[in-house]
Enzyme design. Sequence first.
Site, mmCIF file in Angstrom:
data_model
loop_
_atom_site.group_PDB
_atom_site.id
_atom_site.type_symbol
_atom_site.label_atom_id
_atom_site.label_comp_id
_atom_site.label_asym_id
_atom_site.label_seq_id
_atom_site.Cartn_x
_atom_site.Cartn_y
_atom_site.Cartn_z
ATOM 1 N N GLY A 1 38.583 -59.435 -23.336
ATOM 2 C CA GLY A 1 38.126 -60.804 -22.387
ATOM 3 C C GLY A 1 37.005 -60.602 -22.865
ATOM 4 O O GLY A 1 36.858 -62.067 -22.544
ATOM 5 N N HIS B 1 54.568 -59.238 -33.364
ATOM 6 C CA HIS B 1 53.236 -58.598 -33.374
ATOM 7 C C HIS B 1 52.856 -57.828 -33.238
ATOM 8 O O HIS B 1 52.991 -56.813 -32.608
ATOM 9 C CB HIS B 1 52.238 -59.610 -32.176
ATOM 10 C CG HIS B 1 50.692 -58.880 -32.294
ATOM 11 N ND1 HIS B 1 49.862 -59.794 -33.282
ATOM 12 C CD2 HIS B 1 49.921 -58.268 -31.389
ATOM 13 C CE1 HIS B 1 48.561 -59.139 -33.210
ATOM 14 N NE2 HIS B 1 48.471 -58.415 -31.691
HETATM 15 N N1 APR Z 1 43.017 -56.070 -13.450
HETATM 16 C C1 APR Z 1 42.179 -56.257 -14.018
HETATM 17 N N2 APR Z 1 41.828 -55.533 -14.872
HETATM 18 C C2 APR Z 1 42.112 -54.309 -15.625
HETATM 19 C C3 APR Z 1 43.306 -54.242 -14.786
HETATM 20 C C4 APR Z 1 44.216 -54.998 -13.606
HETATM 21 N N3 APR Z 1 45.099 -54.321 -13.176
HETATM 22 N N4 APR Z 1 43.615 -52.978 -15.484
HETATM 23 C C5 APR Z 1 43.212 -52.489 -16.213
HETATM 24 N N5 APR Z 1 41.974 -53.845 -16.660
HETATM 25 C C6 APR Z 1 41.105 -54.307 -18.056
HETATM 26 C C7 APR Z 1 40.162 -52.117 -17.610
HETATM 27 O O1 APR Z 1 39.469 -52.194 -16.773
HETATM 28 C C8 APR Z 1 39.141 -53.146 -19.023
HETATM 29 O O2 APR Z 1 37.916 -53.604 -18.804
HETATM 30 O O3 APR Z 1 41.253 -54.484 -18.788
HETATM 31 C C9 APR Z 1 40.077 -54.234 -19.624
HETATM 32 C C10 APR Z 1 40.868 -53.691 -20.905
HETATM 33 O O4 APR Z 1 39.830 -53.935 -21.809
HETATM 34 P P1 APR Z 1 39.561 -53.203 -22.695
HETATM 35 O O5 APR Z 1 40.201 -51.915 -22.643
HETATM 36 O O6 APR Z 1 38.223 -53.249 -23.620
HETATM 37 O O7 APR Z 1 40.803 -53.562 -23.934
HETATM 38 P P2 APR Z 1 40.898 -54.920 -24.346
HETATM 39 O O8 APR Z 1 40.008 -54.255 -26.504
HETATM 40 O O9 APR Z 1 39.843 -55.693 -24.234
HETATM 41 O O10 APR Z 1 42.085 -55.208 -25.163
HETATM 42 C C11 APR Z 1 42.817 -55.881 -23.932
HETATM 43 O O11 APR Z 1 44.141 -57.314 -25.162
HETATM 44 O O12 APR Z 1 44.150 -56.667 -27.911
HETATM 45 C C12 APR Z 1 45.278 -56.740 -26.335
HETATM 46 O O13 APR Z 1 46.205 -54.410 -27.620
HETATM 47 C C13 APR Z 1 45.225 -55.099 -26.353
HETATM 48 O O14 APR Z 1 46.374 -54.780 -24.614
HETATM 49 C C14 APR Z 1 45.360 -54.718 -24.869
HETATM 50 C C15 APR Z 1 44.329 -56.225 -24.287
#
Ligand code: APR
Length: 311
Positions: A12, A172
């Site tokens: 994100g 994917h």
């Molecule tokens: N609402 C909003 N944000 C949320 C929620 C929610 N209910 N639950 C989790 N998050 C946020 C977390 O706080 C975290 O900042 O989602 C974010 C996920 O970020 P990362 O753990 O860094 O994961 P990332 O590598 O960004 O991947 C996100 O994309 O490629 C896919 O497999 C990957 O499903 C995963 C997603």
Amino acid sequence: MKISVIGAGNVGASTCYLLIAKEICSEVVLLDINRQVAQGKAIDMMQASITLGAKTSIKTTHDYQDIENSGIVVITAGVPRKEGMSREDLLHINIKIMEEVVLNIKKYAPNSIVIVVSNPLDIMNYAAFKLSGFGKNRVIGMGGILDSARMAYAISKRVDTKEIKALVIGTHSEHMVPLLSQSFVYNQALKDVFDEKTCGEIIQETKNGGAQIVKFLQTSAYYAPAASICTLVEAILNDTKSLLPCSAWLEGEYNASSVSIGVPVVVGRNGIEKVFELPLTKEETKSFKESVNSLSDSLAVVDKYLQNTNY
Ligand code: APR
């Protein structure tokens, strides 16, 4: 246009940074349940944008009301895949998150186009489509653009040119279908450029592209996913009618129905404007069918969840 990104994690935040650095839109809203992380990253990005002279503004929030009037909402919220964890392992955790996110999009940005990135991608896109009630053109899964970039990378290591086109369809996941017949170097199909062994290696490296990164980083990729998301966003905003492999709801195309899976689609201002049916070889058709079938257990889990929660 205002674009909201749900989830300020690696994917994100990287997406947000590319959107502002390339000045793709006027405003980005970055929403996360962990507001501090979103805020810290956004301040860093705003300082970067001053140096870059970029004009896109960023707002961080944990309040869904702030996504109001977004033209596009990108969903990256979820738990990333860790080494040894299959995408399917993530299903149970991420479907609940998806439900919360999609219901809020429905409430606050009912006219938006939704781009789903959270894994397991095709399953999450299926869930988002069903939960939202949006038209099939407005719920797009971003997976195939990334897999195709990984295939192009595998090819690029073997040739001395950037004139490469690669296309990956299917899920994917490890059941993806890299298309040798629709991937080219200088307009020459891959099977005419490389011998069978090398083609096999390219397919293997493509399939292994994500896992290889997880092995090094202990977390999944984010720069290439962010670039793929931006490609999709630009195709929508600029109405480019680009042919991009995306997870899309199918109603008979490629002999598949009631699933969301990666296929080439034409992307423009209305989102998915057309599913493009390319001729596949016998072998590719068989692999695509297997890819569709690989979704069935997870889709049954989602359907059961949706039934139990009265959707
Ligand atoms: N609402 C909003 N944000 C949320 C929620 C929610 N209910 N639950 C989790 N998050 C946020 C977390 O706080 C975290 O900042 O989602 C974010 C996920 O970020 P990362 O753990 O860094 O994961 P990332 O590598 O960004 O991947 C996100 O994309 O490629 C896919 O497999 C990957 O499903 C995963 C997603």
